[in-house]
Design a protein around this motif. Sequence first.
Motif, PDB file in Angstrom:
ATOM      1  N   PRO A  42      92.728 133.489 -46.411  1.00 19.92           N
ATOM      2  CA  PRO A  42      93.687 133.739 -47.308  1.00 19.92           C
ATOM      3  C   PRO A  42      94.954 134.489 -46.656  1.00 19.92           C
ATOM      4  CG  PRO A  42      92.188 135.307 -47.488  1.00 19.92           C
ATOM      5  CD  PRO A  42      91.679 134.215 -46.728  1.00 19.92           C
ATOM      6  N   PRO A  43      96.284 134.224 -47.139  1.00 13.88           N
ATOM      7  CA  PRO A  43      97.231 134.859 -46.515  1.00 13.88           C
ATOM      8  C   PRO A  43      97.616 136.264 -46.751  1.00 13.88           C
ATOM      9  CG  PRO A  43      98.082 133.536 -48.270  1.00 13.88           C
ATOM     10  CD  PRO A  43      96.480 133.357 -48.186  1.00 13.88           C
ATOM     11  N   ALA A  44      97.985 137.220 -45.589  1.00  7.95           N
ATOM     12  CA  ALA A  44      98.341 138.678 -45.931  1.00  7.95           C
ATOM     13  C   ALA A  44      99.612 138.800 -46.051  1.00  7.95           C
ATOM     14  CB  ALA A  44      97.726 139.085 -44.424  1.00  7.95           C
ATOM     15  N   GLN A  45      99.780 139.566 -46.887  1.00  6.55           N
ATOM     16  CA  GLN A  45     101.362 140.099 -47.201  1.00  6.55           C
ATOM     17  C   GLN A  45     101.497 141.271 -46.236  1.00  6.55           C
ATOM     18  OE1 GLN A  45     102.878 137.782 -49.557  1.00  6.55           O
ATOM     19  NE2 GLN A  45     101.009 136.808 -49.627  1.00  6.55           N
ATOM     20  N   SER A  46     102.981 141.492 -46.023  1.00  4.40           N
ATOM     21  CA  SER A  46     103.582 142.699 -45.426  1.00  4.40           C
ATOM     22  C   SER A  46     105.038 142.881 -45.766  1.00  4.40           C
ATOM     23  CB  SER A  46     103.059 143.076 -43.895  1.00  4.40           C
ATOM     24  OG  SER A  46     103.760 141.942 -43.271  1.00  4.40           O
ATOM     25  N   LYS A  47     105.635 144.208 -45.581  1.00  2.02           N
ATOM     26  CA  LYS A  47     106.881 144.300 -45.680  1.00  2.02           C
ATOM     27  C   LYS A  47     107.229 145.381 -44.541  1.00  2.02           C
ATOM     28  CE  LYS A  47     106.757 144.212 -50.475  1.00  2.02           C
ATOM     29  NZ  LYS A  47     107.301 145.085 -52.000  1.00  2.02           N
ATOM     30  N   GLY A  48     108.631 145.156 -44.034  1.00  2.87           N
ATOM     31  CA  GLY A  48     109.279 146.168 -43.330  1.00  2.87           C
ATOM     32  C   GLY A  48     110.915 145.958 -43.315  1.00  2.87           C
ATOM     33  N   SER A  49     111.214 146.560 -42.373  1.00  4.00           N
ATOM     34  CA  SER A  49     112.955 146.555 -42.166  1.00  4.00           C
ATOM     35  C   SER A  49     113.276 146.276 -40.659  1.00  4.00           C
ATOM     36  CB  SER A  49     113.360 147.999 -42.703  1.00  4.00           C
ATOM     37  OG  SER A  49     112.827 148.941 -41.691  1.00  4.00           O
ATOM     38  N   GLU A  50     114.395 146.073 -40.523  1.00  8.01           N
ATOM     39  CA  GLU A  50     114.708 145.744 -39.152  1.00  8.01           C
ATOM     40  C   GLU A  50     116.391 146.033 -38.883  1.00  8.01           C
ATOM     41  OE1 GLU A  50     113.932 141.758 -36.677  1.00  8.01           O
ATOM     42  OE2 GLU A  50     115.723 141.337 -37.779  1.00  8.01           O
ATOM     43  N   VAL A  51     116.692 146.681 -37.828  1.00  5.45           N
ATOM     44  CA  VAL A  51     118.236 146.733 -37.707  1.00  5.45           C
ATOM     45  C   VAL A  51     118.612 146.013 -36.275  1.00  5.45           C
ATOM     46  CG1 VAL A  51     119.777 148.522 -36.827  1.00  5.45           C
ATOM     47  CG2 VAL A  51     118.017 149.198 -38.650  1.00  5.45           C
ATOM     48  N   ARG A  71     121.484 144.907 -33.795  1.00  2.00           N
ATOM     49  CA  ARG A  71     122.785 145.247 -33.212  1.00  2.00           C
ATOM     50  C   ARG A  71     123.167 144.370 -31.907  1.00  2.00           C
ATOM     51  NH1 ARG A  71     121.473 148.831 -28.618  1.00  2.00           N
ATOM     52  NH2 ARG A  71     119.439 149.220 -28.590  1.00  2.00           N
ATOM     53  N   SER A  72     124.530 144.651 -31.508  1.00  2.00           N
ATOM     54  CA  SER A  72     124.862 143.596 -30.613  1.00  2.00           C
ATOM     55  C   SER A  72     125.061 144.521 -29.448  1.00  2.00           C
ATOM     56  CB  SER A  72     126.383 143.097 -31.094  1.00  2.00           C
ATOM     57  OG  SER A  72     126.990 142.354 -29.719  1.00  2.00           O
ATOM     58  N   ILE A  73     124.918 143.870 -28.109  1.00  2.00           N
ATOM     59  CA  ILE A  73     125.325 144.527 -26.803  1.00  2.00           C
ATOM     60  C   ILE A  73     126.338 143.711 -26.089  1.00  2.00           C
ATOM     61  CG2 ILE A  73     124.364 145.126 -24.581  1.00  2.00           C
ATOM     62  CD1 ILE A  73     121.581 145.783 -25.805  1.00  2.00           C
ATOM     63  N   GLY A  74     127.334 144.280 -26.249  1.00  2.00           N
ATOM     64  CA  GLY A  74     128.729 143.536 -25.418  1.00  2.00           C
ATOM     65  C   GLY A  74     129.102 142.204 -26.122  1.00  2.00           C
ATOM     66  N   GLY A  75     128.638 141.962 -27.606  1.00  2.00           N
ATOM     67  CA  GLY A  75     129.003 140.907 -28.019  1.00  2.00           C
ATOM     68  C   GLY A  75     128.153 139.470 -27.630  1.00  2.00           C
ATOM     69  N   LEU A  76     127.395 139.843 -26.432  1.00  2.00           N
ATOM     70  CA  LEU A  76     126.458 138.543 -25.883  1.00  2.00           C
ATOM     71  C   LEU A  76     125.268 138.787 -26.208  1.00  2.00           C
ATOM     72  CD1 LEU A  76     127.965 138.845 -22.246  1.00  2.00           C
ATOM     73  CD2 LEU A  76     128.700 137.243 -24.235  1.00  2.00           C
ATOM     74  N   TRP A  77     124.617 139.869 -26.659  1.00  2.00           N
ATOM     75  CA  TRP A  77     122.992 139.816 -26.975  1.00  2.00           C
ATOM     76  C   TRP A  77     122.958 140.635 -28.151  1.00  2.00           C
ATOM     77  CZ3 TRP A  77     119.551 137.839 -23.500  1.00  2.00           C
ATOM     78  CH2 TRP A  77     120.102 137.754 -22.203  1.00  2.00           C
ATOM     79  N   ALA A  78     121.812 140.035 -28.890  1.00  2.00           N
ATOM     80  CA  ALA A  78     121.447 140.831 -30.198  1.00  2.00           C
ATOM     81  C   ALA A  78     120.245 141.565 -29.798  1.00  2.00           C
ATOM     82  CB  ALA A  78     121.323 139.710 -31.123  1.00  2.00           C
ATOM     83  N   VAL A  79     119.923 142.747 -30.340  1.00  2.00           N
ATOM     84  CA  VAL A  79     118.655 143.547 -30.121  1.00  2.00           C
ATOM     85  C   VAL A  79     118.324 143.839 -31.542  1.00  2.00           C
ATOM     86  CG1 VAL A  79     117.800 145.856 -29.150  1.00  2.00           C
ATOM     87  CG2 VAL A  79     119.405 144.239 -27.873  1.00  2.00           C
ATOM     88  N   ALA A  80     117.041 143.597 -31.864  1.00  2.00           N
ATOM     89  CA  ALA A  80     116.442 143.656 -33.218  1.00  2.00           C
ATOM     90  C   ALA A  80     115.404 144.552 -33.028  1.00  2.00           C
ATOM     91  CB  ALA A  80     115.890 142.335 -33.849  1.00  2.00           C
ATOM     92  N   GLU A  81     115.429 145.758 -33.572  1.00  2.00           N
ATOM     93  CA  GLU A  81     114.342 147.028 -33.763  1.00  2.00           C
ATOM     94  C   GLU A  81     113.885 146.794 -35.142  1.00  2.00           C
ATOM     95  OE1 GLU A  81     115.361 150.308 -31.480  1.00  2.00           O
ATOM     96  OE2 GLU A  81     117.446 149.464 -31.795  1.00  2.00           O
ATOM     97  N   GLY A  82     112.318 146.267 -35.380  1.00  2.00           N
ATOM     98  CA  GLY A  82     111.823 146.300 -36.664  1.00  2.00           C
ATOM     99  C   GLY A  82     110.695 147.593 -36.809  1.00  2.00           C
ATOM    100  N   GLU A  83     110.324 148.031 -38.114  1.00  2.00           N
ATOM    101  CA  GLU A  83     109.184 148.881 -38.495  1.00  2.00           C
ATOM    102  C   GLU A  83     108.940 148.015 -39.918  1.00  2.00           C
ATOM    103  OE1 GLU A  83     110.201 152.872 -39.089  1.00  2.00           O
ATOM    104  OE2 GLU A  83     110.714 153.147 -36.913  1.00  2.00           O
ATOM    105  N   GLY A  84     107.478 148.204 -39.908  1.00  2.00           N
ATOM    106  CA  GLY A  84     106.712 147.737 -40.961  1.00  2.00           C
ATOM    107  C   GLY A  84     105.201 147.404 -40.572  1.00  2.00           C
ATOM    108  N   ASP A  85     104.828 146.876 -41.864  1.00  2.00           N
ATOM    109  CA  ASP A  85     103.316 146.450 -41.595  1.00  2.00           C
ATOM    110  C   ASP A  85     103.180 145.161 -41.002  1.00  2.00           C
ATOM    111  OD1 ASP A  85     102.178 148.970 -42.713  1.00  2.00           O
ATOM    112  OD2 ASP A  85     102.464 147.824 -44.735  1.00  2.00           O
ATOM    113  N   MET A  86     102.286 144.936 -39.887  1.00  2.00           N
ATOM    114  CA  MET A  86     101.855 143.616 -39.346  1.00  2.00           C
ATOM    115  C   MET A  86     100.794 143.210 -39.857  1.00  2.00           C
ATOM    116  SD  MET A  86     102.280 142.413 -35.538  1.00  2.00           S
ATOM    117  CE  MET A  86     103.297 140.944 -35.640  1.00  2.00           C
ATOM    118  N   PRO A  87     100.610 141.809 -40.388  1.00  2.00           N
ATOM    119  CA  PRO A  87      99.127 141.467 -41.041  1.00  2.00           C
ATOM    120  C   PRO A  87      98.048 141.508 -40.084  1.00  2.00           C
ATOM    121  CG  PRO A  87     101.190 140.050 -41.450  1.00  2.00           C
ATOM    122  CD  PRO A  87     101.698 140.933 -40.546  1.00  2.00           C
ATOM    123  N   GLY A  88      97.097 142.111 -40.448  1.00  2.00           N
ATOM    124  CA  GLY A  88      95.866 142.201 -39.368  1.00  2.00           C
ATOM    125  C   GLY A  88      95.945 143.567 -38.700  1.00  2.00           C
ATOM    126  N   CYS A  89      97.252 144.091 -38.599  1.00  2.00           N
ATOM    127  CA  CYS A  89      97.354 145.222 -37.583  1.00  2.00           C
ATOM    128  C   CYS A  89      97.837 146.442 -38.123  1.00  2.00           C
ATOM    129  CB  CYS A  89      98.720 144.868 -36.466  1.00  2.00           C
ATOM    130  SG  CYS A  89      98.015 143.332 -35.328  1.00  2.00           S
TER     131      CYS A  89
END
Length: 157
Positions: free
Chosen positions: A30-39, A41-59
């Motif tokens: 059966p599928p597992a459900q989870s939720k979280g948030s992510e921010v 940001r850009s580094i120099g307009g060339l890179w995206a950096v995503a930092e996430g926090e939340g529940d990971m299914p099974g972890c």
Amino acid sequence: MKTQMEHEWLHKLIGEWQYEVEATMAPGQPPAQSKGSEVVRSIGGLWAVAEGEGDMPGCGPATSVMTLGFDSRTKRFVGTWIGSMMTHLWIYDGELNAAGNTLTLESEGPAMKDQSQLARYRDVMGFVSNDHRTLTSQVLEDDGTWRAFMLANYRRA
């Protein structure tokens, strides 16, 4: 360095997001459900950096960091992903589809069936609107087919 259209595509990721995930780690489970948030940001307009926090299914509770950029020399998207639940560094290589609305990233990581082996994975990112994006994670099965095991919906906070 001047940004290119592909860098501009990455700029759409910048901001604060809330996500909901549905994951099926093995066929027939059966599928597992989870939720979280992510921010993101850009580094120099060339890179995206995503930092996430939340529940990971099974972890349980987890944090993650993803980097994404576009290598103007190779004309490929590149990036990395790390998470607090594993020691593997995921290395991304990918491209936008012809319509420019879906980014497909491929990587190798621990196989679900046997973590001592590597398997091929694919993450497909797309925008439903400027404030809603999706991420579908797939694994390459032994029979050569891609099986989707996770769908995440991100909405701007």
